[in-house]
Write a protein that holds these residues in place. Structure first.
Motif, PDB file in Angstrom:
ATOM      1  N   ARG A  79       0.825  -1.024  -0.115  1.00 26.32           N
ATOM      2  CA  ARG A  79      -0.189  -0.028  -0.168  1.00 26.32           C
ATOM      3  C   ARG A  79       0.997   1.392   0.129  1.00 26.32           C
ATOM      4  NH1 ARG A  79      -3.089  -3.029   3.936  1.00 26.32           N
ATOM      5  NH2 ARG A  79      -2.090  -1.729   5.613  1.00 26.32           N
ATOM      6  N   LYS A  80       2.027   1.189   0.815  1.00 23.54           N
ATOM      7  CA  LYS A  80       2.766   2.303   0.855  1.00 23.54           C
ATOM      8  C   LYS A  80       4.268   1.680   1.152  1.00 23.54           C
ATOM      9  CE  LYS A  80       3.517   6.735   3.632  1.00 23.54           C
ATOM     10  NZ  LYS A  80       2.859   7.497   4.424  1.00 23.54           N
ATOM     11  N   THR A 107       7.033   2.435   2.472  1.00 26.43           N
ATOM     12  CA  THR A 107       7.734   3.018   3.615  1.00 26.43           C
ATOM     13  C   THR A 107       8.250   1.966   4.460  1.00 26.43           C
ATOM     14  OG1 THR A 107       6.479   5.093   3.100  1.00 26.43           O
ATOM     15  CG2 THR A 107       7.936   4.742   5.150  1.00 26.43           C
TER      16      THR A 107
END
Length: 632
Positions: free
Chosen positions: A65-66, A68
């Motif tokens: 999703r992200k 990071t």
């Protein structure tokens, strides 16, 4: 209210995984000590890794999703590094620590608020109810508004309502934290969760289930316990930076240890990787992850049991920064009921004679002024004289007659029935009215016998509570009141306040709050939560006092003080300061230990097991520190 089924399942699954991983770890430790075949070691390690598989899945989903770096990614990489180096026990021990942290976090999220307020015995027994003309037995969740339920001694009142019959003593400790008894008689309002200590009551139900005051308070506390803390928000925002720095540090250590070393001789790459993993392990954030949620949850739990409800963790944090406190007078610093301050004799020869005449009238009345005179007269041994006629006049006073005895009690105009008012009476009235007292006169057919000067009595514990709050770091305390300047100054001096603003209407109160915020910094406002709602909203932190049972009061401020006394105010400040202290000490302790472990891992021969055990010890110390939020 119970935890949601989804949350209960999440806690159960986390517990099962942690238990399976722990059993696998124990078996692995035994096999290692007994030098068993490696197949057993592989199987036990596989069991532990299988239990930790949801962490890997969660990491992959988050990165998809992200992209990071997250704390989960750090856990996965350290575990993978241990497996790559064939450190089976170390990898398993690390996964068990991660799963235990998951269990604690899931438990906090799932049980937030569920143990704060309970309906006790009312949930476990059937209730005898009269519904219309029909008598029946129903379960507590079958109650309907309008039902009349019989509550016997020792039972909890199952719903909000009004006493329709019977007498008893109730205790609202489960709601307010105050272990005091209250008389309940026909017409008395009672709340769900209150315990009937003696007597029998027939309660006409007004609100049931989620509409009761207890359920609403429960919802507020549960919502607050689930809300993220500032520390948690900080971790969420900077998790990517933190993990990137730790990974970068691990890479640097790997390169430095593998190529340079202090002896200028290279060490094997596997040893360099092990050292890098040890340094990264030193900065695993398990303790920090637990510090915020656990300390705030315990603080909210303790406060709720003492009658203080924070609507979110944000209000707990904001109150910790408050250095200026603004208080409404009536109902906050005072009891909002009159008390006799002074008695003045005119035609009466003694105080007892004056009180005897006043009680001849006021014994028949339930007016607040009459109750104040009745309370004052209790110290005197007065004979009871019952009048033949009693008349009460709205806004003026009352009169009673028996034979030739005619007594009036009330305002001065009530005495002006053609008689002449002596100059000394007028002078005394004018003096006391200028000082802000409420005046009540007593007269017979022809004479003014005397008078009472009444005031709204300041709470006995107000000064001590405010001194305690000053010791917690509040520098300035201000009084706001709609009374005249004389009354405001008298209360200010009695309580040792820094300033007092008199004749404040709601718009002026708002302006005072805004001025305090601009001149003196973060400001809290304490009021009744209804009349003071605009000022409560204007302050950095609003505290609604005596909010139990009032929807408007519960909605007016960020913090609801359920009991109508100042103990809750002191508890609210103490809770906020306690959590702030725990965070400062906790973060300092965690960082000190992490850097010490990193230095140990880099400069000395620390083993991975030693590093993981030190992290477990750090988690244990963090749990003990968080208990400070619960203990005195």
């Amino acid at each position: 209210m119970n935890d949601s089924p989804a949350e209960q399942r999440a806690v159960k699954r986390a517990g099962i995984r942690a238990t399976a991983a722990f059993l696998g770890l124990l078996a692995l430790a035994v096999l290692r000590q007994s030098h068993a075949p490696m197949i057993g070691v592989y199987l036990c390690t596989g069991l532990v890794m299988l239990a930790g598989l949801p962490i890997v899945i969660r990491t992959v989903r988050t990165l998809s999703r992200k992209p990071t770096p997250t704390f989960d990614l750090l856990v996965v990489l350290i575990t993978a590094g241990c497996l790559f180096l064939h450190m089976w026990l170390e990898a398993s021990l690390f996964v068990v620590l991660a799963l235990l942290t998951d269990v604690l976090n899931a438990g906090i999220a799932a049980h937030a608020g569920s143990h704060l307020l309970t309906f006790a015995a009312a949930e476990t027994r059937r209730l005898r109810v009269k519904r219309g003309a029909e008598a029946m037995e129903v379960a507590p969740d079958g109650l309907q508004p309008g039902d009349v339920v019989m509550v016997e001694q020792g039972m909890s009142i199952p719903a909000d309502g009004v006493v329709a019959g019977g007498l008893g003593e109730i205790m609202e400790a489960s709601l307010t934290g105050e272990s005091a008894y209250r008389q309940a008689a026909p017409g008395s309002k009672v709340l769900a969760g209150s315990l009937l200590q003696s007597g029998t009551l027939n309660v006409r139900v007004d609100k049931v289930g989620q509409d009761t005051a207890m359920a609403k308070v429960h919802q507020l506390v549960a919502r607050a316990a689930r809300s993220p803390s500032r520390l948690q928000g900080l971790l969420d925002r900077f998790a990517g930076v933190y993990v990137t720095l730790v990974l970068g540090l691990g890479v640097l250590v790997f390169l430095f240890a593998g190529q340079v070393e202090f002896s200028m001789t290279r060490i094997p790459l596997r040893a360099a990787l092990a050292r890098a993993l040890l340094v990264m392990l030193a900065f695993t954030p398990f303790a920090i992850i637990l510090l915020g949620p656990l300390s705030t949850y315990l603080a909210l739990l303790r406060a709720a049991r003492r009658g203080v409800v924070f609507k979110s963790v944000r209000w707990l944090e904001k109150l910790a920064s408050v250095r200026n406190l603004v208080l409404d007078k009536t109902g906050t610093l005072t009891y909002a009921r009159p008390a006799v301050h002074e008695i003045k004799l005119f035609a009466a020869s003694s105080e007892k004679e004056l009180l005897s005449a006043a009680m001849f009238v006021e014994r028949q009345s339930s007016h607040p002024v009459a109750r104040a005179i009745q309370e004052h007269a209790r110290a005197f041994d007065l004979e009871e004289d019952v009048p033949e006629r009693f008349l009460e006049f709205e806004g003026g006073g009352a009169a009673a007659m028996k034979g030739e005895r005619h007594i009036k009690v009330g305002a001065l105009w009530f005495m002006e029935d053609g008689r002449e008012i002596p100059a000394d009476v007028s002078a005394w009235l004018q003096e006391k009215e200028q000082q802000g007292y409420s005046m009540v006169m007593v007269a017979d057919r022809t004479r003014i016998l005397g008078g009472f000067a009444l005031e709204d009595q300041v709470r006995e514990d107000a000064r001590q509570v405010l001194e305690d709050i000053r010791r917690m770091g509040v520098r300035r305390i201000l009084l706001l009141t709609g009374d005249n300047p004389t009354v405001a100054e008298r209360v200010r001096q009695a309580l040792g306040l820094d300033d007092a603003m008199a004749e404040c209407m709601p718009d002026k109160k708002i302006q005072c709050i805004l001025n305090e915020r601009s001149r003196h910094g973060p400001t809290a406002m304490v009021g009744d939560g209804i009349n003071d709602a605009p000022a409560l909203a204007a302050a950095d932190t609003g505290l609604a006092m005596g909010a139990l049972g009032s929807d408007a009061a519960l909605a007016a401020a960020g913090i609801a003080l359920l009991e109508n006394n100042l103990d809750g105010l002191r508890e609210a400040f103490a809770a906020s300061r306690r959590v702030a202290w725990i965070w400062r000490i906790g973060l300092g302790m965690i960082l000190l230990v992490d850097f010490s472990l990193a230095a140990w891992a880099f400069f000395a021969p620390m083993t991975p097991v030693q590093g993981i055990l030190m992290q477990m010890l750090l988690v244990g110390l963090t749990l003990l520190l968080c208990l400070r939020a619960w203990l005195d």
